[in-house]
Scaffold this motif. Structure first.
Motif, PDB file in Angstrom:
ATOM      1  N   ARG B 258       0.640  -1.120   0.152  1.00  0.00           N
ATOM      2  CA  ARG B 258       0.228  -0.597   0.125  1.00  0.00           C
ATOM      3  C   ARG B 258       0.986   1.441   0.266  1.00  0.00           C
ATOM      4  NH1 ARG B 258      -5.079  -0.217   3.746  1.00  0.00           N
ATOM      5  NH2 ARG B 258      -5.506  -2.010   2.881  1.00  0.00           N
ATOM      6  N   GLN B 304      -6.973  10.179  -0.810  1.00  0.00           N
ATOM      7  CA  GLN B 304      -6.210   8.603  -0.714  1.00  0.00           C
ATOM      8  C   GLN B 304      -4.604   8.788   0.102  1.00  0.00           C
ATOM      9  OE1 GLN B 304      -3.831   7.033  -3.844  1.00  0.00           O
ATOM     10  NE2 GLN B 304      -3.638   5.601  -2.983  1.00  0.00           N
ATOM     11  N   GLN B 308      -5.110   6.110   3.553  1.00  0.00           N
ATOM     12  CA  GLN B 308      -3.948   5.252   4.535  1.00  0.00           C
ATOM     13  C   GLN B 308      -3.740   5.759   5.544  1.00  0.00           C
ATOM     14  OE1 GLN B 308      -4.057   2.997   3.241  1.00  0.00           O
ATOM     15  NE2 GLN B 308      -4.833   2.638   1.221  1.00  0.00           N
ATOM     16  N   GLN B 311      -6.260   5.378   8.361  1.00  0.00           N
ATOM     17  CA  GLN B 311      -5.863   3.585   8.375  1.00  0.00           C
ATOM     18  C   GLN B 311      -4.342   2.924   9.106  1.00  0.00           C
ATOM     19  OE1 GLN B 311      -8.327   0.888   7.436  1.00  0.00           O
ATOM     20  NE2 GLN B 311      -6.812  -1.047   7.896  1.00  0.00           N
TER      21      GLN B 311
END
Lengths: 382, 356
Positions: B258, B304, B308, B311
């Motif tokens: 990621r 994004q 992220q 997260q």
């Protein structure tokens, strides 16, 4: 050297070798000998020890004079991968023997790296290189996914010279003569129907020690130079906006109003934005390299391009709908060049699937970026 | 060809702005301020605008500016994005671009020197090319009407209000400016109401607003790049440090991949933001395409990166006491500011003759 001095040298060369009256191969050999092949290479090896960004000066002058075309720099296994590897790790004698016919394309090169049991984990290759009493080598094993092996005179070869050493330390790198006894090339048919690749079987192939590139046991370090250049090569050369796969689909959109939908337009523009962002990123990377700043790995450009090509080619099929259900030709054949523009959309879609596998899978590239660029720890010792 | 690299001068400017922000706007200070009754740091803005000279970067010297260019202004926007600094730089830059497009009215030099904070009274969500709201009307030199959701109006000295084809300067005191509880706490919006407010016409509205929106979209892209860079850097630092299962969580492939993909996206965002800033600085004919491209790309990348960031920080990233939420809120608000990515793709389609 200033660019106007370089222009003077190119013009002096052209005065002695008029493109109109000089045979193509003779012209290319002379160009190499004059140091105008790749100016960033050393003197006597096709270059003049100049910065790489002076090459367009030479190319522009020669093109304006109608000089014969040469392949794009950094494209192809010979120019893009074998040559930079040799330059870094080869001996002067090797460079003198191999570089000129490589550059003039009198001798085609291929790459004998991957094996049925060694793909992403390339360092686990099991093809054996055994040293004979006379110092030369005998190689046995099987290689696979070898593009242009059926046309090549030479191959760069990674083989295991010491099975008792740790896997990264028991490898040695060679140049292998593809016409040597014991080299057998068989086509490997791919999902598009054709065969770009080959399986190569090596049975008792003798390789002189003079054809070893780098030290015995240093094959992995040498191979890494090749792989790094492969990713730069696959990352691409400068292209104008709207070229390549996105340009092809945009032209189709413009020419075929009956295919247009609102959702399709937004999907196409998303792809255009991604393509243009990728193109500018590659341009920025080249600027950084030209300025001598160690830019980030070309892995990023290769990663982004391969997924973009897959998405664009997939979009093209959905745009065409009914027409995309027809394929042009499943016949097993040898493509003489990458003629993807002339094939059906289905061909482009299928061929693009290889983009995220060839030259390092996307998964491996993500590991490379994560570990070498971002400094994240390795998951397992391998 | 537009250079996509940072020049030495730009690197030096970045370093000075970053020093000021590290000293004056660490995230703890930003978080404390946005909860206070004075959410904009006007003192910090004074330092940046007047002392560092950020307010006049894009203004030529003969018009009272610093004689830099939008390339440098974009570098400042990156740094302010990295710090989610609560300063009115976007509003100020857009107003300056509006004034720059017209005849000199004495206001430009003051704005460029950081003496007067002028802000364009348009909703932050205004889409370039979509026409003016027309919610304010001029009767002689008196303006009446309302504009909702204006960024950077709270600390402004002057509001530049489009009405009846003109752009009018209204003093902050002559307007009712009421703070909105905003998604982005570091750039709170205000609703502006005018009831016969005295105004001075300073320019024609259409070219001034178009110039302001163009400069705004270009600078916003660099701000979004800065947001994304901070989120990536903070997340990398965290996953290298945070141990679970006896090893750093950054060693797990699910996390590494990621972050690798995010790094690729940020690298691309940098190229598009630099290209847009370079085009605007040089008046390149490709500027409209470059600006729409940068907005279509950088907005989603910042979102994004911020998502992220939340997260990959795990539960700590969901807490008020961690700065990730400041970036998430800014990133999402920025993705709507001056047109969504979808709007900018639509604009690109028209510019590129990718027709309906």
């Amino acid at each position: 050297m200033r660019s106007d001095e370089l222009v003077g040298q190119v013009r002096a060369f052209l005065a002695e070798h008029a493109p109109a009256t000089t045979e193509r191969l003779e012209f290319l050999r002379a160009r190499f000998d004059a140091g105008l092949a790749w100016v960033n290479f050393p003197q006597g090896l096709g270059g003049m020890d100049l910065p790489r960004d002076l090459q367009p000066v030479v190319d522009g002058e020669l093109a304006a004079a109608g000089a014969p075309d040469v392949p794009l720099p950094r494209v192809g296994i010979g120019l893009g991968m074998a040559a930079p590897t040799m330059l870094r790790h080869g001996t002067v004698a090797q460079l003198r023997r191999w570089l000129r016919p490589l550059w003039t394309e009198e001798e085609v090169w291929c790459q004998l790296f991957s094996e049925p049991g060694a793909g992403s984990d390339l360092a686990s290759v099991s093809t054996r290189a055994v040293r004979e009493a006379d110092g030369d080598w005998v190689v046995d094993g099987q290689k696979v996914w070898t593009s242009t092996a059926h046309e090549a005179q030479w191959a760069v070869l990674l083989a295991r010279s010491d099975p008792s050493a740790p896997k990264h330390e028991g490898l040695t790198y060679f140049a292998c003569d593809m016409s040597a006894p014991g080299v057998e090339v068989r086509p490997l048919r791919q999902i598009t129907g054709e065969a770009e690749f080959n399986e190569v079987f090596l049975t008792g192939v003798r390789i002189p020690d003079a054809h070893r590139i780098g030290e015995v046991g240093q094959g992995w370090q040498v191979a890494r130079t090749t792989l790094m250049n492969e990713r730069v090569a696959l990352g691409g050369d400068p292209v104008p906006r709207g070229d390549g796969m996105i340009g092809l689909v945009v032209r189709k959109w413009r020419a075929r109003p009956e295919l247009r939908t609102a959702a399709g337009r937004d999907a196409l523009l998303r792809l255009w934005v991604a393509a243009e962002a990728g193109r500018l990123t590659a341009q920025r990377l080249r600027e950084e390299l030209a300025a001598g700043q160690p830019g980030p790995d070309g892995s990023a450009v290769k990663y982004a391009n391969s997924h973009l090509n897959q998405e664009i080619s997939g979009f093209e099929l959905e745009l065409l709908g009914d027409e995309a259900l027809r394929y042009d030709d499943w016949t097993m054949r040898r493509p003489s060049r990458r003629d993807w523009r002339e094939r059906t959309s289905g061909y482009r879609y299928l061929r693009a699937r290889a983009n995220s596998i060839e030259g390092g899978t996307s998964e491996i590239l993500c590991n490379v970026i994560a570990e070498r660029v971002l400094g994240l720890p390795r998951e397992v010792a391998g | 060809m537009i250079s996509l690299r940072y020049s030495d001068v730009e690197d030096e400017l970045r370093a000075s702005v970053r020093r000021v922000l590290a000293d004056r706007a660490p995230w703890q200070a930003v978080l404390a301020r946005v909860e206070s009754s004075d959410p904009y740091d006007t003192g910090l803005w004074q330092t940046l605008a007047a002392d560092v000279g950020c307010a006049g970067l894009a203004v030529p010297q003969d018009r009272g500016g610093a004689g830099g260019s939008y390339r440098e202004a974009a570098v400042v926007a990156e740094e302010l994005g990295r710090a989610v600094a609560p300063v009115p730089h976007l509003g100020a830059a857009m107003a300056t671009a509006a004034l720059l497009s017209g005849q000199d009215c004495g206001l430009l030099a003051k704005a460029a020197a950081g003496e007067v904070l002028a802000v364009l009274a348009l909703p932050l969500s205004t889409r370039p090319g979509a026409g003016l709201p027309g919610t304010v009307t001029a009767d002689g030199e008196r303006l009446t009407g309302a504009v909702g959701g204006v960024a950077d109006a709270l600390p402004a000295d002057l509001l530049l209000v489009p009405a009846n084809g003109g752009l009018w300067a209204v003093s902050r005191e002559a307007a009712d400016v009421s703070e909105v509880i905003s998604l982005d706490m570091t750039r709170p919006l205000a609703d502006v109401t005018l009831a016969g407010a005295r105004a001075t016409r300073v320019a024609d509205a259409a070219p001034a607003v178009a110039a302001a929106l163009l400069a705004g979209t270009v600078l916003l892209a660099s701000e979004q790049l800065g947001i994304a860079e901070w989120c990536l850097d903070a997340t990398l630092a965290y996953v290298k440090r945070r141990q679970q299962f006896g090893r750093p969580v950054g060693s797990f492939q699910a996390v590494k991949h990621r972050l690798a993909q995010l790094w690729v996206a940020v690298t691309q965002a940098r190229a598009t933001a630099r290209y847009a800033a370079g085009c605007l600085a040089e008046g390149d004919p490709d500027t409209a395409v470059a600006a729409a491209l940068a907005q279509a790309h950088c907005g989603p990348v910042a979102v994004q990166a911020a998502e992220q960031c939340v997260q990959l920080h795990g539960a700590i990233g969901f807490t008020w006491e961690h700065p990730a939420h400041l970036y998430l809120k800014r990133a999402k608000a920025d993705a709507i500011a001056l047109g969504t990515a979808a709007h900018h793709r639509d604009v690109l389609g028209d510019l590129l003759t990718i027709d309906r």
